[in-house]
Design an enzyme around this catalytic site. Structure first.
Site, PDB file in Angstrom:
ATOM      1  N   HIS A  47       0.866  -1.179   0.000  1.00  0.00           N
ATOM      2  CA  HIS A  47       0.000   0.000   0.000  1.00  0.00           C
ATOM      3  C   HIS A  47       0.900   1.225   0.000  1.00  0.00           C
ATOM      4  O   HIS A  47       1.710   1.423   0.903  1.00  0.00           O
ATOM      5  CB  HIS A  47      -0.917   0.024   1.219  1.00  0.00           C
ATOM      6  CG  HIS A  47      -1.851   1.201   1.222  1.00  0.00           C
ATOM      7  ND1 HIS A  47      -3.123   1.133   0.703  1.00  0.00           N
ATOM      8  CD2 HIS A  47      -1.685   2.482   1.648  1.00  0.00           C
ATOM      9  CE1 HIS A  47      -3.709   2.319   0.817  1.00  0.00           C
ATOM     10  NE2 HIS A  47      -2.855   3.152   1.390  1.00  0.00           N
ATOM     11  N   CYS A  48       0.751   2.063  -1.021  1.00  0.00           N
ATOM     12  CA  CYS A  48       1.590   3.255  -1.169  1.00  0.00           C
ATOM     13  C   CYS A  48       0.830   4.473  -0.666  1.00  0.00           C
ATOM     14  O   CYS A  48      -0.207   4.841  -1.235  1.00  0.00           O
ATOM     15  CB  CYS A  48       1.988   3.438  -2.633  1.00  0.00           C
ATOM     16  SG  CYS A  48       3.038   4.877  -2.919  1.00  0.00           S
ATOM     17  N   VAL A  49       1.339   5.096   0.394  1.00  0.00           N
ATOM     18  CA  VAL A  49       0.653   6.263   0.951  1.00  0.00           C
ATOM     19  C   VAL A  49       0.751   7.464   0.020  1.00  0.00           C
ATOM     20  O   VAL A  49      -0.092   8.365   0.073  1.00  0.00           O
ATOM     21  CB  VAL A  49       1.232   6.623   2.337  1.00  0.00           C
ATOM     22  CG1 VAL A  49       0.976   5.517   3.337  1.00  0.00           C
ATOM     23  CG2 VAL A  49       2.726   6.946   2.253  1.00  0.00           C
TER      24      VAL A  49
END
Length: 343
Positions: free
Chosen positions: A178-180
């Site tokens: 998951h890429c913020v």
């Protein structure tokens, strides 16, 4: 201690921290050191401040929100604003090639397109409608991805290489991470967009660093600063050296020199991560699989008794089928086709 030394110490400290995190990210010793440091700090920091920091960190890193997207666009906007307002104009006065100066804007345009696609695209959300199809895409290795396992949250069977994302509250096919910065999961259906986004972001930072460095070098050459002398603290004339030259340029063009230092560090960090992402793509691995690979055999569920004489089951990459096939799988991922039922 002068500015240059402090700035170099800052850059070195930042790079060392990033390298150590990358090297020891799979080490239990690092986790023990971090936990030990947290326990020591908890004894001297007031409880109210601890709760406030924990709440802030939870909101930033354990909930889905657009804060990092706004920060990303703000930093990118500031970099390009400084490049446009100062570097571009000075370079035109020094007769730099116009296509060379416009290259960062071309890269920015492509980057924003794929940034938007990465943010908005479906990463591969597993639903009742596509569950049966996705179960057939990858083989189960019975080590990291056992057969017949279900997601207790989504109440769906888990296809091989899938994972439930706590932030997005969904199961993602071929989950990478998951890429913020894009506020989205990176999965089977948007990894291609993410790689191009990362490539163009790295290229744009490196191009701005190159143009800015070329401008400062051209300025030094045109003004013959290396042939000048200066008066030191004891009243002696000294020839201009590199340290004095950098400090002089910082005093004359503080924003440009700071921009150069920032984009150089950013380019190095992005290039390192880009190489890692390309390595995973070439070997058909995900970040999730790479991270868990060394001890996946002991995380199987249900837990089974293990005899000391038996050999542990080590995770092996069974999905790599050669460089071309691996890249084809990323850029042409398998997607279900929905046909309307005929009456």
């Amino acid at each position: 201690m002068d500015f240059l030394v402090l700035f170099l110490f800052y850059l070195a400290f930042l790079l060392i921290c990033v390298v150590l995190i990358c090297i020891f990210t799979k080490s239990q010793r690092l986790k023990a050191v971090v936990l030990g440091g947290a326990q020591v700090c908890s004894r001297v920091i007031p409880q109210c401040l601890q709760r406030a920091v924990q709440t802030l960190l939870h909101q930033l890193f354990h909930t889905r929100h657009p804060t990092f997207i706004v920060l990303h666009l703000l930093l990118q906007g500031l970099v390009y604003a400084e490049y446009t307002c100062e570097v571009f104009g000075y370079c035109r006065e020094l007769e730099f090639s116009l296509p060379y100066l416009l290259l960062p804007y071309v890269l920015l345009s492509v980057n924003l397109v794929f940034f938007t696609l990465t943010c908005a695209a479906n990463p591969g959300t597993i639903t009742k409608a596509n569950e049966s199809f996705l179960l057939q895409v990858y083989k189960f290795d019975d080590v990291m991805f056992p057969k017949n396992s279900r997601c207790p949250t989504c109440d769906l069977r888990k296809p091989a290489r899938s994972k439930h994302c706590r932030l997005c509250d969904r199961c993602v096919h071929r989950f990478d991470h998951h890429c913020v910065w894009v506020n989205n999961c990176i999965g089977a259906w948007n990894t291609r967009y993410f790689l191009i986004y990362l490539l163009t972001l790295t290229a744009s930072a490196a191009t701005i660093a190159t143009v800015t460095a070329a401008f400062l070098l051209r300025l030094v050459t045109v003004s013959d600063l290396y042939q000048e002398t200066y008066l030191d603290d004891v009243g002696h004339f000294q020839a201009v050296d590199t340290v004095f030259l950098i400090q002089h340029l910082f005093l004359a063009f503080p924003r440009i020199v700071f921009l150069l230092g920032f984009v150089i560090v950013l380019s190095m960090l992005l290039a390192g991560y880009l190489c890692f992402a390309l390595y995973l793509a070439a070997t058909n691995q995900t970040t999730n699989e790479w991270y868990k690979g060394d001890w996946a055999w002991c995380q199987r569920w249900p837990l089974v008794a293990w005899s000391p004489s038996a050999e542990p089951r080590i995770h092996q990459n069974i999905h790599s089928h050669g460089f071309r096939s691996n890249l084809r799988e990323i850029f042409l991922p398998a997607t279900p086709s929905y046909k309307k039922k005929e009456k």
